[in-house]
Design an enzyme around this catalytic site. Structure first.
Site, PDB file in Angstrom:
ATOM      1  N   VAL A 231       0.902  -1.156   0.000  1.00 34.84           N
ATOM      2  CA  VAL A 231       0.000   0.000   0.000  1.00 34.84           C
ATOM      3  C   VAL A 231       0.943   1.208   0.000  1.00 34.84           C
ATOM      4  O   VAL A 231       1.586   1.498   1.001  1.00 34.84           O
ATOM      5  CB  VAL A 231      -0.924   0.014   1.232  1.00 34.84           C
ATOM      6  CG1 VAL A 231      -1.743   1.292   1.280  1.00 34.84           C
ATOM      7  CG2 VAL A 231      -1.838  -1.208   1.218  1.00 34.84           C
ATOM      8  N   PRO A 232       1.046   1.887  -1.159  1.00 32.27           N
ATOM      9  CA  PRO A 232       2.191   2.777  -1.400  1.00 32.27           C
ATOM     10  C   PRO A 232       2.114   4.130  -0.695  1.00 32.27           C
ATOM     11  O   PRO A 232       1.999   5.177  -1.335  1.00 32.27           O
ATOM     12  CB  PRO A 232       2.177   2.950  -2.922  1.00 32.27           C
ATOM     13  CG  PRO A 232       0.727   2.828  -3.268  1.00 32.27           C
ATOM     14  CD  PRO A 232       0.128   1.845  -2.302  1.00 32.27           C
ATOM     15  N   CYS A 233       2.228   4.132   0.619  1.00 35.12           N
ATOM     16  CA  CYS A 233       2.169   5.388   1.366  1.00 35.12           C
ATOM     17  C   CYS A 233       3.397   6.261   1.069  1.00 35.12           C
ATOM     18  O   CYS A 233       3.387   7.455   1.355  1.00 35.12           O
ATOM     19  CB  CYS A 233       2.033   5.120   2.858  1.00 35.12           C
ATOM     20  SG  CYS A 233       3.334   4.091   3.513  1.00 35.12           S
ATOM     21  N   HIS A 234       4.425   5.659   0.464  1.00 39.11           N
ATOM     22  CA  HIS A 234       5.594   6.475   0.083  1.00 39.11           C
ATOM     23  C   HIS A 234       5.247   7.460  -1.035  1.00 39.11           C
ATOM     24  O   HIS A 234       6.007   8.370  -1.319  1.00 39.11           O
ATOM     25  CB  HIS A 234       6.762   5.573  -0.341  1.00 39.11           C
ATOM     26  CG  HIS A 234       6.444   4.654  -1.486  1.00 39.11           C
ATOM     27  ND1 HIS A 234       5.824   3.431  -1.299  1.00 39.11           N
ATOM     28  CD2 HIS A 234       6.625   4.777  -2.829  1.00 39.11           C
ATOM     29  CE1 HIS A 234       5.661   2.837  -2.475  1.00 39.11           C
ATOM     30  NE2 HIS A 234       6.131   3.643  -3.428  1.00 39.11           N
ATOM     31  N   ARG A 235       4.101   7.258  -1.669  1.00 41.29           N
ATOM     32  CA  ARG A 235       3.715   8.169  -2.761  1.00 41.29           C
ATOM     33  C   ARG A 235       2.963   9.400  -2.257  1.00 41.29           C
ATOM     34  O   ARG A 235       2.500  10.217  -3.056  1.00 41.29           O
ATOM     35  CB  ARG A 235       2.840   7.423  -3.787  1.00 41.29           C
ATOM     36  CG  ARG A 235       3.609   6.328  -4.518  1.00 41.29           C
ATOM     37  CD  ARG A 235       2.753   5.554  -5.505  1.00 41.29           C
ATOM     38  NE  ARG A 235       3.435   4.321  -5.892  1.00 41.29           N
ATOM     39  CZ  ARG A 235       2.830   3.205  -6.282  1.00 41.29           C
ATOM     40  NH1 ARG A 235       1.509   3.170  -6.352  1.00 41.29           N
ATOM     41  NH2 ARG A 235       3.525   2.125  -6.601  1.00 41.29           N
TER      42      ARG A 235
END
Lengths: 213, 176
Positions: free
Chosen positions: A180-184
């Site tokens: 779940v790409p929270c780095h984006r």
């Protein structure tokens, strides 16, 4: 006196030889350990199975329940903390055990870090998050590969445009980073913002995705 | 389940395996012989996993595990007595099954001790349990546990002395 001294020395020697048989070779222990994981899983006694996986970020811990991937632990979080959290919040029956779901996730992680994969296709178990936090993470999961969004944007997407700070908390507690790409999600000025795995790891993931575009 | 029960929830079972697994395996080997050690160990761990969600006192996990292992060892001895195998002498001293999980010579002698001493010595030196923990496992008092360890040691020493002076490798027949 002398006889007693001799007896003491003999007892000491005996105690030492009893303690000396403590060595157990690592390979046979690993085999026994492996059999235990298999038998426990077959008997339905493993509530959270986990494995370690080496990535360019370092060793990542991935955990799965019967429902799906439940946790991705980044190196900066510390394995102990991640396992303890799982024990408290899911079940203490946490074991290092191979599972098809974990093998699958590991392959997909390899492909992702090789820039051969843009989306993860694994079943997710969302039980470590709920309510608004869950909504924020679902919104985050929709941000496409290589793109970014602001905290305000995901808060809006999750239904509460003003809950920017709460959205930040949700992302900081993302149980499934990378997948779940929270780095984006970045600050509105384009600054990185914080990351569960540390700011350098966040930058590394964004670079990886930018290079693949 | 109440919140406070969650708060001192037991550690992840993985940690229990890492911390106590090797000791339990050696304990099993000392009790039932190397050949059946893994069986005893696996049965112990599976049984522990089954009951793990009922564990409330994380500090008592070790003695709890050894109590289970001690019971499993007895089950295995009983099964062996019920279905004796032709070559296999159920007499404990004959437990010279090779396989180096524990150094066999001295542990074969420990296995020949009277039951309580045997268990106490094994828990003390192989599993490194405290006298208090041994008392918990054996469901006895701490002084009794201490006495069993001591008597066991004394007997081992006496037998070693007897063997040395008679030049015999067999266990001497001695009064208790």
């Amino acid at each position: 006196m002398n006889a007693n001294g001799n007896q003491d020395a003999e007892l000491d020697r005996l105690e030492r030889s009893l303690r000396a048989s403590e060595e157990l070779d690592a390979a046979s222990w690993e085999l026994v350990r492996h059999n235990l994981a298999d038998r426990a899983d077959a008997a339905g006694l493993v509530d959270v199975a986990f494995e370690r996986h080496d990535t360019p970020l370092g060793t990542v811990l991935i955990g799965a329940t019967n429902e799906g991937l439940v946790r991705v632990g980044l190196p900066a979080e510390g394995e102990d903390a991640v396992l303890t959290e799982l024990a408290k919040r899911v079940s203490a029956r946490v074991l290092r055990a191979p599972r098809p779901a974990l093998t699958d996730a590991r392959h997909q992680l390899d492909e992702y870090f090789d820039r051969r994969r843009r989306e993860f296709e694994v079943e997710l178990d969302w039980r470590l998050t709920r309510g608004f936090r869950h909504a924020v993470l679902v919104a985050t999961a929709r941000i496409p590969y290589g793109a970014t969004a602001s905290y305000r944007e995901v808060a809006t997407e999750a239904g509460s445009p003003n809950a920017v700070r709460a959205a930040g908390t949700a992302l900081a507690n993302n149980p499934l980073p990378i997948v779940v790409p929270c780095h984006r999600v970045l600050r509105s000025g384009g600054e990185l913002g914080s990351y569960r795995g540390g700011a350098p790891a966040k930058a590394q993931l964004l670079e990886l995705e930018a290079a693949a575009r | 389940m109440t919140l406070s029960a969650k708060a001192d929830a037991p550690p992840p079972f993985e940690r229990v395996i890492e911390l106590h697994g090797p000791g339990l395996l050696r304990f099993c080997a000392a009790r039932v012989g190397s050949e059946r050690a893994e069986d005893c160990f696996q049965e112990t761990m599976l049984s522990a996993l089954r009951g793990y969600d009922r564990v409330r006192d994380a500090g008592a996990i070790r003695s709890w595990l050894y109590s289970i292992a001690a019971r499993k060892a007895i089950d295995i001895h009983r099964a062996r007595a019920r279905f004796p195998q032709p070559v296999d002498d159920p007499e404990p001293l004959a437990a010279t099954h090779d396989a180096p999980v524990v150094e066999d010579e001295i542990w074969a002698r420990v296995r020949a001790l009277p039951e309580k001493q045997r268990q106490a010595v094994t828990l003390r030196y192989l599993a490194d349990l405290s006298h208090r923990e041994i008392a918990e496992v054996m469901q006895t008092s701490e002084p009794a546990a201490r006495r069993n360890v001591f008597e066991g040691l004394r007997r081992l020493r006496r037998e070693a002395g007897a063997r040395a002076s008679h030049g015999s490798g067999e266990s001497p027949v001695q009064g208790a």
